[in-house]
Design a protein around this motif. Sequence first.
Motif, PDB file in Angstrom:
ATOM      1  N   GLY A 147       0.823  -1.199   0.000  1.00 50.74           N
ATOM      2  CA  GLY A 147       0.000   0.000   0.000  1.00 50.74           C
ATOM      3  C   GLY A 147       0.856   1.247   0.000  1.00 50.74           C
ATOM      4  O   GLY A 147       2.043   1.230  -0.374  1.00 50.74           O
ATOM      5  N   HIS A 148       0.269   2.370   0.396  1.00 53.38           N
ATOM      6  CA  HIS A 148       0.997   3.641   0.501  1.00 53.38           C
ATOM      7  C   HIS A 148       1.709   3.701   1.847  1.00 53.38           C
ATOM      8  O   HIS A 148       1.075   3.768   2.897  1.00 53.38           O
ATOM      9  CB  HIS A 148       0.029   4.813   0.358  1.00 53.38           C
ATOM     10  N   LYS A 149       3.037   3.670   1.817  1.00 48.09           N
ATOM     11  CA  LYS A 149       3.818   3.694   3.047  1.00 48.09           C
ATOM     12  C   LYS A 149       5.113   4.464   2.812  1.00 48.09           C
ATOM     13  O   LYS A 149       5.492   4.752   1.675  1.00 48.09           O
ATOM     14  CB  LYS A 149       4.137   2.272   3.521  1.00 48.09           C
ATOM     15  N   ASP A 185       7.053   8.992   0.884  1.00 49.61           N
ATOM     16  CA  ASP A 185       5.994   8.003   0.683  1.00 49.61           C
ATOM     17  C   ASP A 185       6.134   7.338  -0.679  1.00 49.61           C
ATOM     18  O   ASP A 185       6.584   7.952  -1.649  1.00 49.61           O
ATOM     19  CB  ASP A 185       4.622   8.668   0.771  1.00 49.61           C
ATOM     20  N   TYR A 228       4.358   3.681  -3.086  1.00 52.18           N
ATOM     21  CA  TYR A 228       3.270   2.700  -3.176  1.00 52.18           C
ATOM     22  C   TYR A 228       3.806   1.398  -3.758  1.00 52.18           C
ATOM     23  O   TYR A 228       4.403   1.378  -4.842  1.00 52.18           O
ATOM     24  CB  TYR A 228       2.138   3.222  -4.055  1.00 52.18           C
ATOM     25  N   GLU A 256       2.205  -2.555  -4.150  1.00 49.39           N
ATOM     26  CA  GLU A 256       1.083  -3.459  -3.894  1.00 49.39           C
ATOM     27  C   GLU A 256       1.588  -4.778  -3.331  1.00 49.39           C
ATOM     28  O   GLU A 256       2.554  -5.353  -3.824  1.00 49.39           O
ATOM     29  CB  GLU A 256       0.297  -3.712  -5.188  1.00 49.39           C
ATOM     30  N   THR A 300      11.142   1.244  -6.417  1.00 45.17           N
ATOM     31  CA  THR A 300       9.966   2.076  -6.157  1.00 45.17           C
ATOM     32  C   THR A 300      10.346   3.508  -5.822  1.00 45.17           C
ATOM     33  O   THR A 300       9.734   4.466  -6.326  1.00 45.17           O
ATOM     34  CB  THR A 300       9.136   1.472  -5.010  1.00 45.17           C
ATOM     35  N   ASP A 343      -3.926  -2.096 -10.065  1.00 50.40           N
ATOM     36  CA  ASP A 343      -4.150  -0.789 -10.663  1.00 50.40           C
ATOM     37  C   ASP A 343      -3.325  -0.651 -11.947  1.00 50.40           C
ATOM     38  O   ASP A 343      -2.118  -0.937 -11.944  1.00 50.40           O
ATOM     39  CB  ASP A 343      -3.768   0.301  -9.658  1.00 50.40           C
ATOM     40  N   ASN A 395      -0.132   1.780 -11.778  1.00 48.46           N
ATOM     41  CA  ASN A 395       1.044   1.225 -11.105  1.00 48.46           C
ATOM     42  C   ASN A 395       1.678   0.100 -11.917  1.00 48.46           C
ATOM     43  O   ASN A 395       2.904  -0.042 -11.945  1.00 48.46           O
ATOM     44  CB  ASN A 395       0.660   0.720  -9.714  1.00 48.46           C
TER      45      ASN A 395
END
Length: 280
Positions: free
Chosen positions: A98-100, A124, A126, A128, A145, A229, A232
Amino acid sequence: MLSITNYEGTLTEALVCRGKPVARKNIDGVFELTLDTSEHDNPHSFNLITEEGIIEAGGFQFRIKQMQRKSRGKVKSVKAQHIFFDNIWLRQEGTNGGHKTLYEFATFALRDTGWTFTSDFDEDGYIEAFGNDNIVKLVNQICETFECDYEITSNSNIHFSKMLGPDSDFVYQYGDNIIELSKSVNTDNLRTRISAKGKDNLVIRYTSPQAVKWGILDADDISDERFLDSENLMDKARKSLKDQPELSIELNSIELLDKQLGERIWLIYEPWDLKCRLVF
């Protein structure tokens, strides 16, 4: 001083090598050591030099991964990689995607490994379904990322950075401090189009702008069901495509190469009309 410890970890002896050991370290995390040793120089430690043994050099520990034995002179040539890469045998089960922040992803990736990390940024990102893979792959996924590099700084710590090393105004220039220069270009992996499949029949196709120059060169399809998504998944496809020829430059200089990992210097070579930044 160098030392060798057998695979079982029960015996350690001093190690003498023929010539100078060569350490190779780059901004992609690679950290390896190559050296030659003889039985004559190592009467007590020669038999300890076996596969998966540990060589300690400069305070860093390297595990022997490749070894060649030569009958003439009773010599062993070894190639060892830093013990960080032992983590390829360890999996981080479960997911935490997720978003972290980078801090959250790295903390999860290195959980229960005995390894720590430092970073000069914490933004931040993202990912998955982050997890369910070996530790080294997860660290590389973090770097992909966040578009950053990592450096092994000890036998239990790695450092993440957006840009390792300083910018330097130092110049390597033809006719001044360059003895020899070589340039290699490789198009074996050049590709300009790729298809990617995610979860629930999500399929995208990405075509690089470089297709205008090189034409359509299809890469092997990639599949990763962690992606739900299309945006992404498209980003992953774009980053995995090598749409430029691979270029490497090696130079032999009369200057001392007392440069830091990631340091950026200028290279000027008029016969090739070359002026560029090099990264150590």
